[in-house]
Design an enzyme around this catalytic site. Sequence first.
Site, PDB file in Angstrom:
ATOM      1  N   ASN A 237       0.854  -1.190   0.000  1.00 26.60           N
ATOM      2  CA  ASN A 237       0.000   0.000   0.000  1.00 26.60           C
ATOM      3  C   ASN A 237       0.890   1.240   0.000  1.00 26.60           C
ATOM      4  O   ASN A 237       1.448   1.608   1.023  1.00 26.60           O
ATOM      5  CB  ASN A 237      -0.897  -0.028   1.251  1.00 26.60           C
ATOM      6  CG  ASN A 237      -1.821   1.185   1.313  1.00 26.60           C
ATOM      7  OD1 ASN A 237      -1.877   1.987   0.363  1.00 26.60           O
ATOM      8  ND2 ASN A 237      -2.540   1.320   2.411  1.00 26.60           N
ATOM      9  N   TRP A 238       1.003   1.864  -1.163  1.00 22.88           N
ATOM     10  CA  TRP A 238       1.873   3.042  -1.288  1.00 22.88           C
ATOM     11  C   TRP A 238       1.220   4.306  -0.725  1.00 22.88           C
ATOM     12  O   TRP A 238       1.849   5.345  -0.665  1.00 22.88           O
ATOM     13  CB  TRP A 238       2.250   3.249  -2.756  1.00 22.88           C
ATOM     14  CG  TRP A 238       3.315   2.317  -3.251  1.00 22.88           C
ATOM     15  CD1 TRP A 238       4.001   1.393  -2.512  1.00 22.88           C
ATOM     16  CD2 TRP A 238       3.832   2.229  -4.588  1.00 22.88           C
ATOM     17  NE1 TRP A 238       4.919   0.744  -3.294  1.00 22.88           N
ATOM     18  CE2 TRP A 238       4.829   1.235  -4.577  1.00 22.88           C
ATOM     19  CE3 TRP A 238       3.554   2.885  -5.780  1.00 22.88           C
ATOM     20  CZ2 TRP A 238       5.553   0.891  -5.724  1.00 22.88           C
ATOM     21  CZ3 TRP A 238       4.263   2.541  -6.925  1.00 22.88           C
ATOM     22  CH2 TRP A 238       5.253   1.554  -6.896  1.00 22.88           C
ATOM     23  N   LYS A 239      -0.056   4.225  -0.390  1.00 24.07           N
ATOM     24  CA  LYS A 239      -0.793   5.402   0.112  1.00 24.07           C
ATOM     25  C   LYS A 239      -0.548   6.593  -0.833  1.00 24.07           C
ATOM     26  O   LYS A 239      -0.465   6.397  -2.040  1.00 24.07           O
ATOM     27  CB  LYS A 239      -0.386   5.695   1.556  1.00 24.07           C
ATOM     28  CG  LYS A 239      -0.500   4.447   2.447  1.00 24.07           C
ATOM     29  CD  LYS A 239      -0.346   4.705   3.902  1.00 24.07           C
ATOM     30  CE  LYS A 239      -0.492   3.393   4.669  1.00 24.07           C
ATOM     31  NZ  LYS A 239      -0.404   3.535   6.104  1.00 24.07           N
TER      32      LYS A 239
ATOM     33  N   HIS B 159      -9.618   0.878   4.929  1.00 22.63           N
ATOM     34  CA  HIS B 159      -8.360   1.137   5.642  1.00 22.63           C
ATOM     35  C   HIS B 159      -8.658   2.097   6.804  1.00 22.63           C
ATOM     36  O   HIS B 159      -9.514   2.972   6.679  1.00 22.63           O
ATOM     37  CB  HIS B 159      -7.341   1.747   4.677  1.00 22.63           C
ATOM     38  CG  HIS B 159      -5.967   1.789   5.256  1.00 22.63           C
ATOM     39  ND1 HIS B 159      -5.589   2.739   6.178  1.00 22.63           N
ATOM     40  CD2 HIS B 159      -4.897   0.987   5.079  1.00 22.63           C
ATOM     41  CE1 HIS B 159      -4.329   2.509   6.536  1.00 22.63           C
ATOM     42  NE2 HIS B 159      -3.883   1.453   5.883  1.00 22.63           N
TER      43      HIS B 159
ATOM     44  N   GLU C 260      -7.178   4.576   7.841  1.00 19.30           N
ATOM     45  CA  GLU C 260      -7.041   5.997   7.485  1.00 19.30           C
ATOM     46  C   GLU C 260      -8.315   6.498   6.823  1.00 19.30           C
ATOM     47  O   GLU C 260      -8.737   7.634   7.037  1.00 19.30           O
ATOM     48  CB  GLU C 260      -5.813   6.188   6.580  1.00 19.30           C
ATOM     49  CG  GLU C 260      -4.523   6.058   7.373  1.00 19.30           C
ATOM     50  CD  GLU C 260      -3.329   5.569   6.580  1.00 19.30           C
ATOM     51  OE1 GLU C 260      -3.378   5.550   5.334  1.00 19.30           O
ATOM     52  OE2 GLU C 260      -2.324   5.193   7.221  1.00 19.30           O
TER      53      GLU C 260
ATOM     54  N   GLU D  59      -5.085  -4.849  10.647  1.00 14.27           N
ATOM     55  CA  GLU D  59      -4.140  -3.757  10.830  1.00 14.27           C
ATOM     56  C   GLU D  59      -4.483  -2.998  12.112  1.00 14.27           C
ATOM     57  O   GLU D  59      -5.347  -2.099  12.085  1.00 14.27           O
ATOM     58  CB  GLU D  59      -4.219  -2.777   9.651  1.00 14.27           C
ATOM     59  CG  GLU D  59      -3.778  -3.360   8.333  1.00 14.27           C
ATOM     60  CD  GLU D  59      -3.264  -2.280   7.386  1.00 14.27           C
ATOM     61  OE1 GLU D  59      -2.173  -2.440   6.865  1.00 14.27           O
ATOM     62  OE2 GLU D  59      -3.960  -1.263   7.182  1.00 14.27           O
TER      63      GLU D  59
ATOM     64  N   GLY E 256       2.504   2.664  10.972  1.00 16.50           N
ATOM     65  CA  GLY E 256       3.490   3.744  10.889  1.00 16.50           C
ATOM     66  C   GLY E 256       4.214   4.057  12.184  1.00 16.50           C
ATOM     67  O   GLY E 256       4.898   5.082  12.283  1.00 16.50           O
TER      68      GLY E 256
ATOM     69  N   SER F 190       3.401  -1.677  10.332  1.00 17.94           N
ATOM     70  CA  SER F 190       4.849  -1.623  10.603  1.00 17.94           C
ATOM     71  C   SER F 190       5.615  -2.882  10.206  1.00 17.94           C
ATOM     72  O   SER F 190       6.626  -3.208  10.828  1.00 17.94           O
ATOM     73  CB  SER F 190       5.111  -1.292  12.082  1.00 17.94           C
ATOM     74  OG  SER F 190       4.722   0.033  12.355  1.00 17.94           O
TER      75      SER F 190
HETATM   76  P1  13P Z   1       2.987   0.818   7.678  1.00 14.85           P
HETATM   77  O1  13P Z   1       3.572  -0.471   7.134  1.00 14.85           O
HETATM   78  O2  13P Z   1       3.702   2.032   7.178  1.00 14.85           O
HETATM   79  O3  13P Z   1       2.855   0.765   9.156  1.00 14.85           O
HETATM   80  O4  13P Z   1       1.508   0.931   7.079  1.00 14.85           O
HETATM   81  C1  13P Z   1       0.671  -0.146   7.181  1.00 14.85           C
HETATM   82  C2  13P Z   1      -0.543   0.119   6.393  1.00 14.85           C
HETATM   83  O5  13P Z   1      -1.323   0.991   6.728  1.00 14.85           O
HETATM   84  C3  13P Z   1      -0.747  -0.683   5.178  1.00 14.85           C
HETATM   85  O6  13P Z   1      -2.041  -0.552   4.706  1.00 14.85           O
END
Ligand code: 13P
Length: 244
Positions: free
Chosen positions: A6-8, A91, A93, A159, A165, A201
């Site tokens: 997931n590159w966001k 997600h 977020e 997650e 993060g 993470s």
């Molecule tokens: P990180 O690996 O940066 O913690 O992010 C996880 C994530 O939100 C993947 O969807």
Amino acid sequence: MLIAANWKMNLNKNEIKLFSKFLKKNNFSNHVKTCIFPQSIYIDLLAKLLNNTPVYVGGQNCHHDISGPFTGEISAFSLKEMGCEYVILGHSERRQLFNESNSYIKKCSESAINNSIIPIICVGESYDDRKNKNALNFVKEQILNSIPSTEKNLCIAYEPIWSIGTGEIPDKDEIFEMHEHIKEVAYSFLKRNIKVLYGGSVNIHNIKEVLSVGNVDGVLVGGASLKVKDFLAIYEAVVKHINS
Ligand code: 13P
């Protein structure tokens, strides 16, 4: 095993070109599925760059309707047309920053399935819920209300919000317990076993430990998937794990 990257809202056109150039030199295994989720505007570019590789591309979100007056939204139909195999839905977020509810996520998941896209539906508790021993209950509610009852393929990604993060991950027993719980709750209405990915993470230092948890079917990687060397190191760790 599935590795989902997931590159966001990261990586621009040139960075994506460089990433792909390096990635294409990799020897891919038939036993590991890989899907990269770029910003939607680059899906077409990435799909073309990775054309002769087994790496899939996916969307980071989709709307529940096929077309209509939804400025800024993207339909599952369009994602499919651009070559997407998977879409990430719900997600944390999006749940937190864009107020997506369980029922909204369920409708979007149904639309993905109807358009032959596999949804990866995200669930996971906050730090407070974990601390107050409410994590299992919280995630159960999310599953019962955001996962559609379907015979078609879908995945769930666990997650924990407090792990995204932050560099912190749950211990192995906690991951095992939650993955077992998710599979059981999903089984109660889907009547089949589904794949559960761990996300939060994941990096080159902890991937071996995460994979050593018996019921982890793949990983959803954020930050560590942005650097091609780290991403490939994670890929290698997954291949090694499968062959061990
Ligand atoms: P990180 O690996 O940066 O913690 O992010 C996880 C994530 O939100 C993947 O969807």
